[in-house]
Design an enzyme around this catalytic site. Structure first.
Site, PDB file in Angstrom:
ATOM      1  CB  SER A   8       3.582  -9.524 -16.730  1.00 18.17           C
ATOM      2  OG  SER A   8       2.982  -8.954 -15.583  1.00 18.17           O
ATOM      3  CG  HIS A  36       7.227  -6.895 -15.971  1.00 15.52           C
ATOM      4  ND1 HIS A  36       8.116  -5.866 -16.219  1.00 15.52           N
ATOM      5  CD2 HIS A  36       6.062  -6.300 -15.621  1.00 15.52           C
ATOM      6  CE1 HIS A  36       7.511  -4.709 -16.042  1.00 15.52           C
ATOM      7  NE2 HIS A  36       6.260  -4.935 -15.671  1.00 15.52           N
ATOM      8  CG  ASP A  38       3.314  -5.371 -13.232  1.00 11.08           C
ATOM      9  OD1 ASP A  38       4.059  -4.461 -13.616  1.00 11.08           O
ATOM     10  OD2 ASP A  38       2.744  -6.157 -14.000  1.00 11.08           O
ATOM     11  CG  MET A  40       0.457  -2.634  -9.093  1.00  6.35           C
ATOM     12  SD  MET A  40      -1.084  -2.991 -10.002  1.00  6.35           S
ATOM     13  CE  MET A  40      -0.438  -3.818 -11.446  1.00  6.35           C
ATOM     14  CG  HIS A  69       6.444  -1.561 -13.736  1.00  2.71           C
ATOM     15  ND1 HIS A  69       5.360  -1.721 -14.580  1.00  2.71           N
ATOM     16  CD2 HIS A  69       6.543  -0.220 -13.550  1.00  2.71           C
ATOM     17  CE1 HIS A  69       4.845  -0.553 -14.880  1.00  2.71           C
ATOM     18  NE2 HIS A  69       5.539   0.380 -14.261  1.00  2.71           N
ATOM     19  CG  MET A  71       3.086   0.572 -11.705  1.00  7.58           C
ATOM     20  SD  MET A  71       1.879  -0.419 -12.612  1.00  7.58           S
ATOM     21  CE  MET A  71       2.588  -2.041 -12.392  1.00  7.58           C
ATOM     22  CG  MET A 140       3.431   2.348 -18.211  1.00  6.03           C
ATOM     23  SD  MET A 140       3.594   0.591 -17.817  1.00  6.03           S
ATOM     24  CE  MET A 140       1.869   0.098 -17.656  1.00  6.03           C
ATOM     25  CG  ASP A 178       3.956  -3.506 -18.611  1.00  6.52           C
ATOM     26  OD1 ASP A 178       3.178  -4.397 -18.979  1.00  6.52           O
ATOM     27  OD2 ASP A 178       4.144  -3.216 -17.415  1.00  6.52           O
TER      28      ASP A 178
END
Length: 231
Positions: A8, A36, A38, A40, A69, A71, A140, A178
């Site tokens: 990540s 990965h 993230d 956000m 991913h 979010m 998660m 994750d």
């Protein structure tokens, strides 16, 4: 076949993302399987990270498939852009998607695998039929929004349930986890039936990130020998 390790970049140096991607590439078939990412938005989760322009820059800088991913609020509007840009796997949260079945179809049509994520407190059972339209289930094991949190072992019951449904043919997808994955927790996740392991600090906090990826994969293979994996 071997288990997937997805470092990540949330734990990487954001000023050197191209170098940080290269640091986990490793030897052929030994380095990171996915990278990965993230995303956000400070709305769905209380943190702000990166968006599509950075993902597009990463895609130009690495051959490692990107595992995005999201979010974010309103993934129905924004997620397809990541697939169109070239992300390999695009995961949205079931808690945020308005029409997850239609969104899965749109992601696949745009050329990506479709992933569906569930928070630690979200039960699996109501979404089993929805998951028939997806390629990846991301469980998660921390509350989404921040790296460095402690692993929540209670979510492994959901992993076990998903594994049973995959093994019996009720679902056809990859089971990903994750949150808090490191050398102390990865074996329990492997025993529960995870296929793909997202690891942040355990990889990027190591002196040799590529070797850390190999070591985590070796732990998974030992902990789930019945699956016939190689490292």
């Amino acid at each position: 076949m071997h288990p997937f390790i997805a470092p990540s970049i949330l734990a990487a140096d954001f000023a050197r993302l191209a170098d940080e991607a290269a640091a986990v590439a490793g030897k052929p078939d030994r380095g990171a399987d996915w990278l990965h990412v993230d995303v956000m938005d400070a709305h769905f989760v209380p943190n702000l990270t990166i968006g599509l322009p950075v993902v597009e820059a990463l895609l130009r800088s690495t051959d490692i498939p990107l595992d995005c991913h999201l979010m974010i609020e309103d993934p129905d509007r924004w997620a397809v852009g990541y697939a169109e840009a070239g992300a390999h796997n695009v995961t949205v949260h079931v808690e945020a998607a308005h029409d997850p079945v239609a969104l899965a179809a749109d992601l696949r049509a745009a050329g990506a695998r479709a992933g569906l994520s569930i928070k630690p407190g979200t039960p699996l059972e109501p979404y089993v039929e929805t998951l028939r339209h997806y390629d990846t289930l991301l469980v998660m094991s921390v509350e989404p929004g921040f790296g460095g949190q402690s692993f929540m072992p209670e979510v492994l019951d959901k992993v076990r349930a998903a594994r049973r449904m995959v093994d019996t043919g009720h679902l056809t997808l990859l089971v990903e986890i994750d949150g808090g994955i490191n050398e102390s927790t990865i074996e329990a996740a492997a025993e529960a039936g995870v296929d793909c392991f997202v690891a942040g600090s355990a990889v990027y906090g190591a002196e040799d990130p590529a070797r850390a990826v190999e070591a985590l994969r070796e732990q998974v293979v030992r902990a789930s020998a019945h699956r016939g994996w190689t490292s």
